[in-house]
Motif scaffolding. Structure first.
Motif, PDB file in Angstrom:
ATOM      1  N   GLN A   5     -37.666 140.944 -98.060  1.00 13.02           N
ATOM      2  CA  GLN A   5     -36.564 139.988 -98.072  1.00 13.02           C
ATOM      3  C   GLN A   5     -35.991 139.860 -96.662  1.00 13.02           C
ATOM      4  OE1 GLN A   5     -33.816 141.669-100.871  1.00 13.02           O
ATOM      5  NE2 GLN A   5     -34.874 140.790-102.620  1.00 13.02           N
ATOM      6  N   TYR A   6     -35.657 138.624 -96.292  1.00 14.44           N
ATOM      7  CA  TYR A   6     -35.096 138.344 -94.971  1.00 14.44           C
ATOM      8  C   TYR A   6     -33.898 137.424 -95.104  1.00 14.44           C
ATOM      9  CZ  TYR A   6     -39.268 140.366 -92.937  1.00 14.44           C
ATOM     10  OH  TYR A   6     -40.258 141.237 -92.582  1.00 14.44           O
ATOM     11  N   ARG A   7     -33.045 137.443 -94.068  1.00 13.34           N
ATOM     12  CA  ARG A   7     -31.893 136.546 -93.983  1.00 13.34           C
ATOM     13  C   ARG A   7     -31.780 136.053 -92.554  1.00 13.34           C
ATOM     14  NH1 ARG A   7     -26.778 135.141 -93.459  1.00 13.34           N
ATOM     15  NH2 ARG A   7     -25.436 134.750 -95.208  1.00 13.34           N
ATOM     16  N   CYS A   8     -31.585 134.757 -92.413  1.00 10.92           N
ATOM     17  CA  CYS A   8     -31.418 134.155 -91.092  1.00 10.92           C
ATOM     18  C   CYS A   8     -29.950 134.247 -90.684  1.00 10.92           C
ATOM     19  CB  CYS A   8     -31.863 132.700 -91.115  1.00 10.92           C
ATOM     20  SG  CYS A   8     -31.656 131.876 -89.519  1.00 10.92           S
ATOM     21  N   LYS A  13     -30.073 131.289 -94.423  1.00 15.69           N
ATOM     22  CA  LYS A  13     -31.133 131.169 -95.427  1.00 15.69           C
ATOM     23  C   LYS A  13     -31.646 132.551 -95.824  1.00 15.69           C
ATOM     24  CE  LYS A  13     -34.727 129.229 -97.555  1.00 15.69           C
ATOM     25  NZ  LYS A  13     -34.602 128.576 -98.824  1.00 15.69           N
ATOM     26  N   ASN A  14     -31.718 132.816 -97.136  1.00 15.00           N
ATOM     27  CA  ASN A  14     -32.329 134.027 -97.672  1.00 15.00           C
ATOM     28  C   ASN A  14     -33.710 133.651 -98.185  1.00 15.00           C
ATOM     29  OD1 ASN A  14     -30.143 135.934 -97.424  1.00 15.00           O
ATOM     30  ND2 ASN A  14     -29.106 134.731 -98.983  1.00 15.00           N
ATOM     31  N   PHE A  15     -34.717 134.450 -97.838  1.00 13.18           N
ATOM     32  CA  PHE A  15     -36.083 134.151 -98.268  1.00 13.18           C
ATOM     33  C   PHE A  15     -36.930 135.404 -98.272  1.00 13.18           C
ATOM     34  CE2 PHE A  15     -35.884 133.732 -93.717  1.00 13.18           C
ATOM     35  CZ  PHE A  15     -37.079 134.233 -93.242  1.00 13.18           C
ATOM     36  N   ASP A  23     -42.619 145.936 -89.356  1.00 14.27           N
ATOM     37  CA  ASP A  23     -41.884 145.563 -88.144  1.00 14.27           C
ATOM     38  C   ASP A  23     -42.339 144.229 -87.541  1.00 14.27           C
ATOM     39  OD1 ASP A  23     -44.354 146.509 -87.368  1.00 14.27           O
ATOM     40  OD2 ASP A  23     -43.604 147.821 -85.795  1.00 14.27           O
ATOM     41  N   ASP A  24     -43.090 143.427 -88.293  1.00 15.21           N
ATOM     42  CA  ASP A  24     -43.497 142.103 -87.809  1.00 15.21           C
ATOM     43  C   ASP A  24     -42.275 141.205 -87.641  1.00 15.21           C
ATOM     44  OD1 ASP A  24     -46.160 142.728 -87.775  1.00 15.21           O
ATOM     45  OD2 ASP A  24     -46.664 141.632 -89.611  1.00 15.21           O
ATOM     46  N   GLN A  25     -42.280 140.381 -86.596  1.00 12.51           N
ATOM     47  CA  GLN A  25     -41.199 139.419 -86.396  1.00 12.51           C
ATOM     48  C   GLN A  25     -41.402 138.256 -87.355  1.00 12.51           C
ATOM     49  OE1 GLN A  25     -40.475 138.184 -82.373  1.00 12.51           O
ATOM     50  NE2 GLN A  25     -39.488 136.316 -83.021  1.00 12.51           N
ATOM     51  N   VAL A  26     -40.334 137.869 -88.044  1.00  9.32           N
ATOM     52  CA  VAL A  26     -40.398 136.778 -89.014  1.00  9.32           C
ATOM     53  C   VAL A  26     -39.408 135.703 -88.593  1.00  9.32           C
ATOM     54  CG1 VAL A  26     -39.992 136.155 -91.417  1.00  9.32           C
ATOM     55  CG2 VAL A  26     -41.090 138.320 -90.869  1.00  9.32           C
ATOM     56  N   LEU A  27     -39.856 134.454 -88.637  1.00  5.71           N
ATOM     57  CA  LEU A  27     -39.003 133.326 -88.276  1.00  5.71           C
ATOM     58  C   LEU A  27     -38.524 132.611 -89.525  1.00  5.71           C
ATOM     59  CD1 LEU A  27     -41.070 131.868 -85.307  1.00  5.71           C
ATOM     60  CD2 LEU A  27     -39.185 133.503 -85.225  1.00  5.71           C
ATOM     61  N   CYS A  28     -37.307 132.094 -89.466  1.00  4.31           N
ATOM     62  CA  CYS A  28     -36.711 131.370 -90.571  1.00  4.31           C
ATOM     63  C   CYS A  28     -37.510 130.083 -90.835  1.00  4.31           C
ATOM     64  CB  CYS A  28     -35.256 131.031 -90.247  1.00  4.31           C
ATOM     65  SG  CYS A  28     -34.450 130.017 -91.491  1.00  4.31           S
ATOM     66  N   PRO A  29     -37.837 129.802 -92.107  1.00  6.94           N
ATOM     67  CA  PRO A  29     -38.595 128.577 -92.404  1.00  6.94           C
ATOM     68  C   PRO A  29     -37.764 127.302 -92.254  1.00  6.94           C
ATOM     69  CG  PRO A  29     -38.021 129.720 -94.438  1.00  6.94           C
ATOM     70  CD  PRO A  29     -37.603 130.606 -93.305  1.00  6.94           C
ATOM     71  N   VAL A  30     -36.435 127.420 -92.181  1.00  5.13           N
ATOM     72  CA  VAL A  30     -35.567 126.252 -92.065  1.00  5.13           C
ATOM     73  C   VAL A  30     -35.300 125.891 -90.608  1.00  5.13           C
ATOM     74  CG1 VAL A  30     -33.285 125.317 -92.601  1.00  5.13           C
ATOM     75  CG2 VAL A  30     -34.494 126.689 -94.293  1.00  5.13           C
TER      76      VAL A  30
END
Length: 65
Positions: A5-8, A13-15, A23-30
């Motif tokens: 689970q991630y939050r921008c 945005k929660n996704f 530890d991978d970097q994740v970018l917000c889809p919005v």
């Protein structure tokens, strides 16, 4: 590969995201900004039982068994 689970922080945005490593970097889809891990939800033990009071110190805890 875990689904985490991630939050921008920018747009809120929660996704969930399927990642190769924790530890991978994740970018917000919005908005495309870097998202932070969200630690909401229930905690489960290795046996699959819900843990109500988890100290985080498995050596001293017998609640997960």
């Amino acid at each position: 590969m875990p689904v985490l689970q991630y939050r921008c922080g920018k747009c809120g945005k929660n996704f969930e995201e399927l990642v190769k490593r924790f530890d991978d970097q994740v970018l917000c889809p919005v908005c495309g900004e870097k998202a932070e891990r969200s630690y909401s939800g229930e905690i489960f033990s290795a046996t699959g039982k819900t843990v109500k009071k988890c100290s985080g110190n498995c050596k001293n805890c017998s609640g997960c068994r």
